[in-house]
Design a protein around this motif. Structure first.
Motif, PDB file in Angstrom:
ATOM      1  N   SER A 180       0.815  -1.214   0.000  1.00  0.00           N
ATOM      2  CA  SER A 180       0.000   0.000   0.000  1.00  0.00           C
ATOM      3  C   SER A 180       0.846   1.260   0.000  1.00  0.00           C
ATOM      4  O   SER A 180       0.437   2.306  -0.486  1.00  0.00           O
ATOM      5  CB  SER A 180      -0.925  -0.001   1.228  1.00  0.00           C
ATOM      6  OG  SER A 180      -0.163  -0.118   2.425  1.00  0.00           O
ATOM      7  N   LEU A 181       2.074   1.181   0.570  1.00  0.00           N
ATOM      8  CA  LEU A 181       2.953   2.350   0.637  1.00  0.00           C
ATOM      9  C   LEU A 181       4.248   2.064  -0.119  1.00  0.00           C
ATOM     10  O   LEU A 181       4.717   0.927  -0.167  1.00  0.00           O
ATOM     11  CB  LEU A 181       3.271   2.684   2.103  1.00  0.00           C
ATOM     12  CG  LEU A 181       2.084   3.056   2.998  1.00  0.00           C
ATOM     13  CD1 LEU A 181       2.560   3.216   4.436  1.00  0.00           C
ATOM     14  CD2 LEU A 181       1.438   4.341   2.512  1.00  0.00           C
ATOM     15  N   LEU A 182       4.812   3.104  -0.704  1.00  0.00           N
ATOM     16  CA  LEU A 182       6.080   2.949  -1.407  1.00  0.00           C
ATOM     17  C   LEU A 182       7.202   2.643  -0.416  1.00  0.00           C
ATOM     18  O   LEU A 182       7.201   3.125   0.713  1.00  0.00           O
ATOM     19  CB  LEU A 182       6.396   4.218  -2.203  1.00  0.00           C
ATOM     20  CG  LEU A 182       5.458   4.520  -3.373  1.00  0.00           C
ATOM     21  CD1 LEU A 182       5.838   5.851  -4.014  1.00  0.00           C
ATOM     22  CD2 LEU A 182       5.491   3.414  -4.412  1.00  0.00           C
ATOM     23  N   LEU A 183       8.174   1.864  -0.841  1.00  0.00           N
ATOM     24  CA  LEU A 183       9.227   1.372   0.035  1.00  0.00           C
ATOM     25  C   LEU A 183      10.437   2.290   0.081  1.00  0.00           C
ATOM     26  O   LEU A 183      10.725   3.011  -0.870  1.00  0.00           O
ATOM     27  CB  LEU A 183       9.688  -0.012  -0.435  1.00  0.00           C
ATOM     28  CG  LEU A 183       8.656  -1.131  -0.492  1.00  0.00           C
ATOM     29  CD1 LEU A 183       9.289  -2.380  -1.071  1.00  0.00           C
ATOM     30  CD2 LEU A 183       8.086  -1.415   0.880  1.00  0.00           C
ATOM     31  N   ASN A 184      11.140   2.202   1.214  1.00  0.00           N
ATOM     32  CA  ASN A 184      12.474   2.783   1.306  1.00  0.00           C
ATOM     33  C   ASN A 184      13.464   1.652   1.071  1.00  0.00           C
ATOM     34  O   ASN A 184      13.500   0.679   1.818  1.00  0.00           O
ATOM     35  CB  ASN A 184      12.714   3.407   2.678  1.00  0.00           C
ATOM     36  CG  ASN A 184      14.171   3.803   2.862  1.00  0.00           C
ATOM     37  OD1 ASN A 184      14.718   4.551   2.070  1.00  0.00           O
ATOM     38  ND2 ASN A 184      14.809   3.272   3.891  1.00  0.00           N
ATOM     39  N   LEU A 185      14.261   1.770   0.013  1.00  0.00           N
ATOM     40  CA  LEU A 185      15.230   0.740  -0.337  1.00  0.00           C
ATOM     41  C   LEU A 185      16.564   1.067   0.320  1.00  0.00           C
ATOM     42  O   LEU A 185      17.063   2.182   0.199  1.00  0.00           O
ATOM     43  CB  LEU A 185      15.397   0.688  -1.858  1.00  0.00           C
ATOM     44  CG  LEU A 185      15.823  -0.640  -2.481  1.00  0.00           C
ATOM     45  CD1 LEU A 185      14.804  -1.724  -2.178  1.00  0.00           C
ATOM     46  CD2 LEU A 185      15.984  -0.484  -3.987  1.00  0.00           C
ATOM     47  N   GLU A 186      17.120   0.110   1.042  1.00  0.00           N
ATOM     48  CA  GLU A 186      18.402   0.340   1.696  1.00  0.00           C
ATOM     49  C   GLU A 186      19.529   0.443   0.664  1.00  0.00           C
ATOM     50  O   GLU A 186      20.358   1.349   0.730  1.00  0.00           O
ATOM     51  CB  GLU A 186      18.712  -0.790   2.682  1.00  0.00           C
ATOM     52  CG  GLU A 186      19.984  -0.561   3.487  1.00  0.00           C
ATOM     53  CD  GLU A 186      20.261  -1.684   4.454  1.00  0.00           C
ATOM     54  OE1 GLU A 186      20.483  -1.402   5.636  1.00  0.00           O
ATOM     55  OE2 GLU A 186      20.257  -2.848   4.025  1.00  0.00           O
ATOM     56  N   THR A 187      19.568  -0.493  -0.289  1.00  0.00           N
ATOM     57  CA  THR A 187      20.574  -0.444  -1.341  1.00  0.00           C
ATOM     58  C   THR A 187      19.946  -0.811  -2.687  1.00  0.00           C
ATOM     59  O   THR A 187      19.104  -1.702  -2.769  1.00  0.00           O
ATOM     60  CB  THR A 187      21.739  -1.427  -1.074  1.00  0.00           C
ATOM     61  OG1 THR A 187      21.222  -2.760  -0.944  1.00  0.00           O
ATOM     62  CG2 THR A 187      22.482  -1.049   0.183  1.00  0.00           C
ATOM     63  N   LEU A 188      20.370  -0.121  -3.717  1.00  0.00           N
ATOM     64  CA  LEU A 188      19.990  -0.457  -5.090  1.00  0.00           C
ATOM     65  C   LEU A 188      21.235  -0.374  -5.960  1.00  0.00           C
ATOM     66  O   LEU A 188      21.882   0.672  -6.032  1.00  0.00           O
ATOM     67  CB  LEU A 188      18.923   0.498  -5.626  1.00  0.00           C
ATOM     68  CG  LEU A 188      18.603   0.355  -7.128  1.00  0.00           C
ATOM     69  CD1 LEU A 188      18.030  -1.035  -7.423  1.00  0.00           C
ATOM     70  CD2 LEU A 188      17.635   1.429  -7.593  1.00  0.00           C
TER      71      LEU A 188
END
Length: 522
Positions: A208-216
């Motif tokens: 439902s909510l956009l994610l915070n990505l630790e590493t990409l």
């Protein structure tokens, strides 16, 4: 007695063992086996040990990828909700037995690190196991896992079922886990069979909510449509790494970056400057959402003028030297952004003569802010090496990590650095000849800084007198060194290796050396 400890204290004890166990692969494997045995002590130990055992299961397995993945994915499927199991059952992905199994706990809720790529890889392994009649598992175990993933990732037949399981597992982790950290690696596969072209498992994930990505980590030759899918999934990134494999513009990558709310650190690896506009667009579209850049750039090209926009945001710079780059290295001296640099890497394999004064001038412009410095000058012909190391000792008071790939004679300058760089915590010495280093190591030991925590030496032959080795460690003890991790790696046979090991353990028992210190063949 341990049953009387509160859960947080018992978990801290287990966590300390985890951190020690992670020092080497061999110890790590043994440690997890021991912690697994703790599950059977009693219910209280089980409930505390299981938290650590299952918090980072989606990591790279070093051996038995297929068997381990089968057990892991089966356990997670058993933890799915009735609704999810029913979906997989109707699609003939799981059988009635898998559908009815109830696990001792919700393993999905224990996950703390969700690596999208590893989940995808392990599902490929798992689906191969499910069809084990068609494959020889013993042969599969001997094949490079990257090749298997690249081959089966584009298999349309199993793609739908794999993506369905992926979606349900993703729902399990995100619904039940708290404080999840997300990692994703999108890269080309450099094996001869080609690259992964299909990342359809990232589409339509339930959230439902956009994610915070630790590493990409992403390569520019990843298919364009992937970034369009990611824009529906990710809002912020802590660390983003872009590697420019080619100069063909990827418009969706630019749009994806533009749509993000924040990137804490962006690392850009560029190995050629053929498309200035493309790099400029990447920078322009990230200027307002990131505060820090790390740049990896070859020194055989001139820096384009548009890089001036991010000079005050660069916190890390790696310069790779090449055979015809001397005039370009000189050009770096014209820029005044270097006071913002905390990390520098110089490497040179040039067959022509190089004046190391060029490197000295760059270091001087960092305004004494360098924390990490890596220098490789093992080949070629050089001038002013003494001046370079004098510059390091004078202009690098904050230096914590020093990585040197050098010939033996350069060791003569190390004591000077130790005397001045009192914050040094880690030093790597890769010595590119087989000459005796006894005398020089003797002088290094006399001035070794007390803050040093890691001291690694690499040499083809063990060419360090054993008495001097003992004297060196005595100097460490006299300089109040505690828990120093020392590793001496060599390639050729060492007849008296056990004598070195005895000395190491003597100083481990005195508290001078870390218990994982060793001397071993590589």
């Amino acid at each position: 007695m341990l049953n009387k400890f509160p859960p947080e204290i018992l978990q801290n004890i287990f966590q300390e063992l985890v951190e020690h166990g992670n020092k080497t692969l061999k110890i790590q494997q043994q440690f997890y086996h021991d912690l697994y045995n703790c599950l059977f002590v009693n219910h209280y130990w089980f409930s505390n040990a299981i938290i650590l055992l299952w918090q980072n299961t989606l990591r790279t397995f070093y051996k038995k990828n297929f068997i381990t993945s089968k057990i892991l994915i089966n356990t997670y499927i058993s933890s799915l909700s009735k609704e999810s199991k029913e979906i997989l059952y109707k699609e003939n992905i799981i059988d009635s037995k898998q559908k009815s199994i109830i696990t001792l706990c919700n393993y999905g809720s224990l996950l703390k690190n969700l690596n999208f790529t590893e989940l995808y890889n392990k599902l490929i392994y798992w689906m191969l196991i499910m069809e084990e009649k068609q494959f020889d598992i013993e042969i599969l175990e001997k094949i490079d896992p990257d090749m298997i993933v690249a081959y089966h990732a584009n298999d349309i037949i199993s793609e739908r079922n794999r993506n369905l399981v992926y979606k349900e597992l993703f729902k399990l982790f995100t619904t039940n886990s708290t404080n999840l950290k997300y990692q994703l690696k999108l890269r080309d596969n450099m094996k001869s069979i080609g690259i992964i072209t299909n990342y359809s498992h990232l589409k339509n994930l339930s959230i439902s909510l956009l994610l915070n990505l630790e590493t990409l980590e992403c390569h520019t030759n990843v298919p364009t449509k992937v970034y369009k899918d990611l824009s529906q999934l990710i809002s912020t990134i802590d660390r983003m790494k872009i590697k420019f494999n080619n100069d063909k513009e990827n418009e969706e990558l630019i749009n994806f970056i533009s749509g993000l709310k924040k990137i804490k650190i962006m690392k850009i690896e560029i190995y050629q400057f053929n498309n200035y506009n493309y790099y400029s667009k990447i920078i322009e579209n990230s200027l307002n959402i990131t505060s820090n850049y790390q740049i990896v750039i070859p020194s055989n090209i001139y820096i384009p003028i548009n890089f001036s926009m991010i000079f005050n945001k660069i916190i890390g710079l790696e310069i790779h030297d090449s055979i015809n780059s001397i005039d370009i290295v000189k050009s770096w001296n014209e820029f005044e952004f270097l006071p913002f640099i905390t990390k520098l890497k110089f490497s040179s394999n040039s067959l022509i003569e190089i004046d190391l004064e060029l490197y000295s001038n760059i270091i001087k412009k960092t305004n004494k802010n360098l924390i990490e410095l890596s220098i490789s000058i093992s080949d070629g012909f050089f001038h002013n090496s003494e001046n370079l190391f004098n510059t390091i000792s004078t202009y690098c008071p904050k230096l914590k990590t020093l990585d040197l790939k050098i010939k033996r004679k350069i060791l003569f300058h190390i004591p000077l650095i130790f005397q001045s760089c009192m914050n040094l915590k880690k030093i790597n010495l890769d010595i590119k000849d087989d000459k005796d280093i006894t005398k020089l190591i003797y002088y290094i030991g006399k001035v070794i800084p007390k803050n040093l925590k890691y001291f690694f030496i690499y040499q083809d032959d063990v060419n360090w007198d054993i008495k001097c080795f003992n004297t060196f460690l005595n100097f460490c003890e006299n300089n109040s060194i505690k828990n120093l991790l020392i590793k001496y790696k060599y390639k050729k046979s060492c007849g008296n290796r056990n004598e070195y090991k005895k000395i190491i353990w003597k100083f481990v028992n005195r508290g001078v050396l870390n218990r994982y210190s060793n001397i071993k063949k590589i």
